[in-house]
Design a protein around this motif. Sequence first.
Motif, PDB file in Angstrom:
ATOM      1  N   SER A   1     -43.361  20.275  -8.917  1.00  0.00           N
ATOM      2  CA  SER A   1     -44.641  20.975  -8.815  1.00  0.00           C
ATOM      3  C   SER A   1     -44.777  22.093  -9.839  1.00  0.00           C
ATOM      4  O   SER A   1     -45.858  22.684  -9.973  1.00  0.00           O
TER       5      SER A   1
ATOM      6  N   TYR B   1     -50.631   9.757  -5.583  1.00  0.00           N
ATOM      7  CA  TYR B   1     -49.273   9.388  -5.225  1.00  0.00           C
ATOM      8  C   TYR B   1     -48.693   8.480  -6.308  1.00  0.00           C
ATOM      9  O   TYR B   1     -49.422   7.771  -7.007  1.00  0.00           O
TER      10      TYR B   1
ATOM     11  N   THR C   1     -44.353  15.783  -0.187  1.00  0.00           N
ATOM     12  CA  THR C   1     -45.322  16.645   0.467  1.00  0.00           C
ATOM     13  C   THR C   1     -46.627  15.864   0.508  1.00  0.00           C
ATOM     14  O   THR C   1     -47.108  15.389  -0.506  1.00  0.00           O
TER      15      THR C   1
ATOM     16  N   ASP D   1     -53.600  15.106  -7.224  1.00  0.00           N
ATOM     17  CA  ASP D   1     -54.004  14.604  -5.917  1.00  0.00           C
ATOM     18  C   ASP D   1     -53.857  13.085  -5.848  1.00  0.00           C
ATOM     19  O   ASP D   1     -54.739  12.367  -5.368  1.00  0.00           O
TER      20      ASP D   1
ATOM     21  N   TYR E   1     -45.843  12.559  -3.690  1.00  0.00           N
ATOM     22  CA  TYR E   1     -47.205  13.061  -3.875  1.00  0.00           C
ATOM     23  C   TYR E   1     -47.274  14.041  -5.030  1.00  0.00           C
ATOM     24  O   TYR E   1     -46.452  14.964  -5.133  1.00  0.00           O
ATOM     25  N   ASP E   2     -48.268  13.850  -5.902  1.00  0.00           N
ATOM     26  CA  ASP E   2     -48.555  14.745  -7.024  1.00  0.00           C
ATOM     27  C   ASP E   2     -49.656  15.704  -6.583  1.00  0.00           C
ATOM     28  O   ASP E   2     -50.825  15.330  -6.501  1.00  0.00           O
ATOM     29  N   SER E   3     -49.283  16.938  -6.266  1.00  0.00           N
ATOM     30  CA  SER E   3     -50.249  17.917  -5.757  1.00  0.00           C
ATOM     31  C   SER E   3     -51.203  18.402  -6.836  1.00  0.00           C
ATOM     32  O   SER E   3     -52.249  18.985  -6.529  1.00  0.00           O
ATOM     33  N   ASN E   4     -50.888  18.157  -8.097  1.00  0.00           N
ATOM     34  CA  ASN E   4     -51.762  18.569  -9.189  1.00  0.00           C
ATOM     35  C   ASN E   4     -52.912  17.585  -9.397  1.00  0.00           C
ATOM     36  O   ASN E   4     -54.078  17.991  -9.495  1.00  0.00           O
TER      37      ASN E   4
ATOM     38  N   ASN F   1     -45.551  19.528 -12.960  1.00  0.00           N
ATOM     39  CA  ASN F   1     -46.444  18.442 -12.536  1.00  0.00           C
ATOM     40  C   ASN F   1     -46.009  17.088 -13.090  1.00  0.00           C
ATOM     41  O   ASN F   1     -46.811  16.329 -13.653  1.00  0.00           O
TER      42      ASN F   1
ATOM     43  N   LYS G   1     -50.646  14.872   1.323  1.00  0.00           N
ATOM     44  CA  LYS G   1     -52.019  15.293   1.506  1.00  0.00           C
ATOM     45  C   LYS G   1     -52.468  14.898   2.902  1.00  0.00           C
ATOM     46  O   LYS G   1     -52.138  13.825   3.393  1.00  0.00           O
TER      47      LYS G   1
END
Length: 277
Positions: free
Chosen positions: A86, A38, A5, A36, A31-34, A89, A7
């Motif tokens: 997610s 990669y 996913t 922000d 991608y690490d959404s926590n 994390n 950004k």
Amino acid sequence: ITNSTFKDVGTLLGTQATESTASTVTNVIAYDSNSDRYLCVYQDSSNSYGSCVVIQVDSSNNVTFGTPANFASFIVSTGFDVAFDSNVNKFVIAYANNTPTSLARVAIIDPSNNSVTFGTEATVTTETSIEHSISFDSYVNKFLICYGRYSPAGGHAKVAYIDSGANTLSFGAEATFDSSARARYSRSAFDSSINKIISFIPQSTANGTAIVGTINTGTNAVSFGSASIFATDASINSSMFPQVTYNSNANKSVISYENTSGTNHARIATINSGTSA
């Protein structure tokens, strides 16, 4: 780039940056959404070890890197993949050593210094295995690891999940989704609109097929529906892996592949209400 996913970093290109001064082979990224950031996973061609590096993109679309770290201080095959959980994390990297035995390991980004640390290495299967594709099912908070085996030949899969406190992995029972030799080159994506995983499989019979998998969270097993053909024009070039990503706005997946004549193709795939595409 697989199973990620992303950004939105805008339409402008940032300044080119060097990920590693060493020669690298087979880069995959998630991608690490926590945090922000990669995580890019690659093989260092100077020693064939498995390595990874944290990537950060700033507001001006410039890229900075953390210090590379080895997730495997031994020779790994180039058929590895990475996906992000997610829920806790953390990442899971799926790979094989030169035996080749199928392995997996948890990776965690520390955003304070863009470093990465690892959990205990786990064995997915001791059978001779190559090529890995991993997807995260955010509905049940578990991964599906797909891999190829020499004997019995074909594509196989296991459910994997993280014990967050110990950063270890546990696995469900193995399931077979295709018996053809080229099934080892499969690629998968999670469809969050229907909570199923779709895998695209090159075949040796001039067809490319897609199959839908459903994770049973109670038993940690995966079941597969019937295969659907997405390409009949030519045999899929198995040396060029198909790639797939999911569009959460359209609730559809896009598969990109190359046939043996060297022509690139793409198709849109939709999972039906049942277990077919």
